[in-house]
Enzyme design. Structure first.
Site, mmCIF file in Angstrom:
data_model
loop_
_atom_site.group_PDB
_atom_site.id
_atom_site.type_symbol
_atom_site.label_atom_id
_atom_site.label_comp_id
_atom_site.label_asym_id
_atom_site.label_seq_id
_atom_site.Cartn_x
_atom_site.Cartn_y
_atom_site.Cartn_z
ATOM 1 N N HIS A 182 1.013 -0.964 -0.077
ATOM 2 C CA HIS A 182 -0.015 -0.088 0.071
ATOM 3 C C HIS A 182 0.790 1.151 -0.066
ATOM 4 O O HIS A 182 0.509 2.265 0.560
ATOM 5 C CB HIS A 182 -0.691 0.023 1.212
ATOM 6 C CG HIS A 182 -1.745 -1.065 1.502
ATOM 7 N ND1 HIS A 182 -2.952 -1.501 0.829
ATOM 8 C CD2 HIS A 182 -1.278 -2.292 1.982
ATOM 9 C CE1 HIS A 182 -3.298 -2.751 1.038
ATOM 10 N NE2 HIS A 182 -2.415 -3.139 2.133
ATOM 11 N N SER A 303 14.937 21.728 -16.000
ATOM 12 C CA SER A 303 14.222 22.496 -16.161
ATOM 13 C C SER A 303 14.692 23.567 -16.695
ATOM 14 O O SER A 303 15.589 24.361 -16.412
ATOM 15 C CB SER A 303 13.309 22.651 -14.769
ATOM 16 O OG SER A 303 12.592 24.014 -15.026
ATOM 17 N N LYS A 309 16.041 21.545 -10.582
ATOM 18 C CA LYS A 309 15.269 20.302 -11.142
ATOM 19 C C LYS A 309 16.285 19.230 -11.864
ATOM 20 O O LYS A 309 17.152 19.639 -12.589
ATOM 21 C CB LYS A 309 14.195 20.655 -12.086
ATOM 22 C CG LYS A 309 12.997 21.383 -11.373
ATOM 23 C CD LYS A 309 11.988 20.619 -10.498
ATOM 24 C CE LYS A 309 11.518 19.469 -11.260
ATOM 25 N NZ LYS A 309 10.253 20.037 -12.077
ATOM 26 N N ASN A 311 14.910 16.111 -13.885
ATOM 27 C CA ASN A 311 13.789 15.380 -14.224
ATOM 28 C C ASN A 311 14.112 13.969 -14.750
ATOM 29 O O ASN A 311 14.965 13.738 -15.595
ATOM 30 C CB ASN A 311 12.978 15.981 -15.200
ATOM 31 C CG ASN A 311 12.473 17.360 -14.625
ATOM 32 O OD1 ASN A 311 12.315 17.493 -13.431
ATOM 33 N ND2 ASN A 311 12.426 18.367 -15.425
ATOM 34 N N GLU A 316 9.795 8.480 -16.925
ATOM 35 C CA GLU A 316 8.404 8.766 -16.902
ATOM 36 C C GLU A 316 7.875 8.550 -18.548
ATOM 37 O O GLU A 316 6.821 8.095 -18.838
ATOM 38 C CB GLU A 316 8.430 10.597 -17.083
ATOM 39 C CG GLU A 316 8.608 10.885 -15.568
ATOM 40 C CD GLU A 316 8.798 12.342 -15.536
ATOM 41 O OE1 GLU A 316 7.842 12.967 -15.079
ATOM 42 O OE2 GLU A 316 9.841 12.951 -15.636
ATOM 43 N N TYR A 343 -8.437 -13.098 -46.724
ATOM 44 C CA TYR A 343 -7.934 -11.933 -46.644
ATOM 45 C C TYR A 343 -9.133 -10.643 -47.034
ATOM 46 O O TYR A 343 -9.917 -10.718 -47.786
ATOM 47 C CB TYR A 343 -6.765 -11.768 -47.667
ATOM 48 C CG TYR A 343 -6.021 -10.298 -47.661
ATOM 49 C CD1 TYR A 343 -5.007 -10.128 -46.861
ATOM 50 C CD2 TYR A 343 -6.792 -9.399 -48.487
ATOM 51 C CE1 TYR A 343 -4.608 -8.775 -46.777
ATOM 52 C CE2 TYR A 343 -6.186 -7.937 -48.384
ATOM 53 C CZ TYR A 343 -5.328 -7.657 -47.652
ATOM 54 O OH TYR A 343 -4.687 -6.392 -47.506
ATOM 55 N N GLN A 348 -4.436 -4.425 -43.826
ATOM 56 C CA GLN A 348 -3.106 -3.414 -44.009
ATOM 57 C C GLN A 348 -3.228 -2.691 -43.008
ATOM 58 O O GLN A 348 -2.032 -2.294 -42.585
ATOM 59 C CB GLN A 348 -3.552 -2.784 -45.397
ATOM 60 C CG GLN A 348 -2.579 -1.780 -45.888
ATOM 61 C CD GLN A 348 -2.765 -1.319 -47.422
ATOM 62 O OE1 GLN A 348 -2.598 -1.988 -48.367
ATOM 63 N NE2 GLN A 348 -3.074 -0.061 -47.457
ATOM 64 N N LYS A 351 -0.200 -2.926 -39.876
ATOM 65 C CA LYS A 351 1.315 -2.587 -39.974
ATOM 66 C C LYS A 351 1.728 -1.694 -39.090
ATOM 67 O O LYS A 351 2.683 -1.489 -38.072
ATOM 68 C CB LYS A 351 1.728 -2.516 -41.081
ATOM 69 C CG LYS A 351 1.793 -3.821 -42.206
ATOM 70 C CD LYS A 351 1.967 -3.596 -43.402
ATOM 71 C CE LYS A 351 1.415 -4.799 -44.050
ATOM 72 N NZ LYS A 351 -0.033 -5.111 -44.019
HETATM 73 N N1 ARG Z 1 -0.610 -4.039 -48.908
HETATM 74 C C1 ARG Z 1 -1.653 -4.982 -48.608
HETATM 75 C C2 ARG Z 1 -1.510 -5.322 -47.167
HETATM 76 O O1 ARG Z 1 -0.856 -4.839 -46.457
HETATM 77 C C3 ARG Z 1 -0.960 -6.239 -49.322
HETATM 78 C C4 ARG Z 1 -1.775 -7.332 -49.740
HETATM 79 C C5 ARG Z 1 -2.724 -6.734 -50.758
HETATM 80 N N2 ARG Z 1 -3.810 -7.650 -51.230
HETATM 81 C C6 ARG Z 1 -4.906 -7.172 -51.799
HETATM 82 N N3 ARG Z 1 -5.707 -8.364 -52.285
HETATM 83 N N4 ARG Z 1 -5.285 -6.148 -52.267
HETATM 84 O O2 ARG Z 1 -2.314 -6.012 -46.806
#
Ligand code: ARG
Length: 486
Positions: A182, A303, A309, A311, A316, A343, A348, A351
């Site tokens: 605590h 600071s 200071k 920091n 942080e 898919y 996309q 990423k």
């Molecule tokens: N740039 C696309 C992605 O990152 C690659 C695959 C695209 N495939 C498609 N059928 N449009 O997912």
């Protein structure tokens, strides 16, 4: 050949291949045969991923080289065609690494950019590379190869941090600080023991990444768009070329699965959460009020207005960046939750959160591993804080229990002694024997052995306990464990 276009934005959609200046961007689209109208300029930029997926160029090229070798192996490409493709891809890689590749938004993503450059370079043979594959299995393969590399780097940094903590634990095996529950002083612990607690957290993180790598290192290539391909491909051959430990069993699953990315992000979020908690402690400990540690100047800032200071920016910021990674985990889970097989372009969006997770985690681990090698421990302040908080009160209770007093009664006796200590501004060890004896006649002169901080920590001398002897033994085991998982 190509020049690097550093300034790709959503409004910049020009493709300036020097080898084919007469081509209109539309003519370069692989699906041009089916379409009668050009892509809307904004849509082109909106749907492109090349600005961020170009970071997978190495994996994309490695995947293409392996695929070309496999196509030659089954007789779909001639040996000469395979050689041309491999040489062309090697040249493209060099161009990219020299910063001279012109990434084009018109060509949408890293895959089509590299393929188009290959055709520019070697002609019609370049167009044969995409036989028996699709960008759907290509992108899934690239991400897996990319994450496999990154997991190895993450584990290396993680181990560096673990080593720094173990070194600190060894150095401070006998240094006494207050242990908290605590955030109130509870019982004395050794600073080395505290550092090894964080080592344990990180050790579990490490095993999570090692485990995640097993599911990352499975090859989707061969699934093609979603159903597999009509060519007699040899997936085992390609998998071996690329160092994959297994092959995705189902083509629909292969192109749509992003579990492995979510899993990695979950592991990263948990690791960041551990670092965030640790950061909270470092920030507190580095404050004037605690004054337990000093972080090296090279990991702090001053600071602009308050000259006194210093920091603790690094802890942080790591604490702050944890929010980002936790957010990425939610992004990825939400990205997947409504997708039917197989898919979908939604994927996309995997990423950027994934790349930022990897960058943030690696950066945080690096800075932590460096910072923890330069921590100054203020033993005196820690000791004073442990004394001030009556941290040996439980030891007095345990002493009375050993003398035959039931624990609840012992608790009350100690409570009275602590009250006296507070009123007279003394630690338990500073109260005289006669004064202590007014609370219980079971208290004898040997009580002072347990009331000292050293007595208290040394008494917890079992596996997992805070005694300096145990910390030293745990340090040896920890070094062994680090080696075992490398
Ligand atoms: N740039 C696309 C992605 O990152 C690659 C695959 C695209 N495939 C498609 N059928 N449009 O997912």
């Amino acid at each position: 050949m190509h020049k690097m276009d550093q300034q790709i934005t959503m409004s910049d959609t020009t493709h300036s291949s020097q080898n084919s200046p007469q081509k209109t961007p539309q003519a370069e689209k692989p699906w041009n045969g089916r379409f009668t109208e050009p892509t809307d300029t904004f849509v082109e930029a909106f749907t492109a991923s090349v600005t961020f997926d170009q970071r997978m160029y190495r994996q994309d090229i490695a995947g293409s080289v392996a695929h070309a070798k496999m196509l030659a192996h089954i007789g779909v490409l001639s040996i000469d065609e395979k050689e041309q493709i491999i040489d062309g891809l090697a040249q493209i890689k060099t161009t990219i690494e020299a910063g001279e590749f012109n990434w084009s938004i018109t060509l949408e993503d890293v895959h089509m950019n590299i393929e188009a450059a290959l055709t520019d370079l070697i002609g019609i043979t370049g167009k044969k590379l995409h036989t028996g594959r699709s960008r759907n299995d290509q992108v899934a393969t690239d991400i897996r190869l990319y994450l496999r590399d990154e997991i190895d780097l993450i584990i290396t940094e993680l181990k560096r941090l673990q080593n720094a903590l173990v070194d600190l634990a060894e150095q401070e095996a006998g240094t006494i600080m207050p242990g908290f529950t605590h955030l109130q002083t509870a019982q004395p612990v050794t600073f080395g023991h505290h550092m090894l607690a964080w080592f344990e957290n990180l050790e579990r993180d490490c095993s999570r990444f090692i485990d995640c790598r097993k599911r990352v290192n499975i090859m989707p290539l061969g699934a093609a768009a979603l159903a597999g391909t009509t060519y007699p491909i040899d997936r085992a051959f390609t998998a071996q070329e690329l160092g994959f430990e297994g092959i995705c069993e189902n083509s629909l699953d292969a192109v749509s699965d992003r579990d492995f990315a979510i899993e990695l992000t979950a592991d990263a979020a948990l690791l960041m959460t551990h670092l965030s908690r640790f950061s909270e402690e470092l920030v507190l400990w580095a404050s004037a009020q605690f004054n337990f540690i000093e972080l090296s100047d090279s990991f702090c800032t001053g600071s602009s207005i308050m000259p006194q200071k210093k920091n603790p920016d690094v802890p942080e910021l790591v604490r702050g960046k944890t929010g980002r990674v936790n957010g990425h985990l939610i992004s990825l889970l939400t990205l997947m939750k409504g997708q039917p097989l197989a898919y979908n372009k939604d994927n996309q969006e995997d990423k950027e959160p994934l790349f930022d997770t990897v960058d943030t985690l690696k950066g945080s681990l690096k800075v932590y591993a460096d910072m923890m090698q330069h921590v100054t421990v203020n033993k005196e302040s820690m000791r004073e804080a442990a004394i001030r908080g009556f941290s040996t009160a439980t030891d007095l209770a345990d002493y009375l229990v050993r003398a035959g007093v039931p624990f609840r009664d012992a608790h009350e006796v100690v409570g009275k002694a602590v009250r006296l200590g507070i009123d007279s501004k003394r630690d338990l060890a500073e109260i005289s024997l006669q004064e202590l004896q007014q609370f219980s006649d079971k208290i004898q002169a040997d009580v002072f052995d347990v009331l000292t901080l050293e007595g208290s920590v040394s008494a917890r001398n079992h596996l997992g306990g805070t005694a300096p002897e145990q910390v030293r033994a745990a340090v040896i085991r920890a070094r062994d464990r680090i080696k075992k998982t490398s």
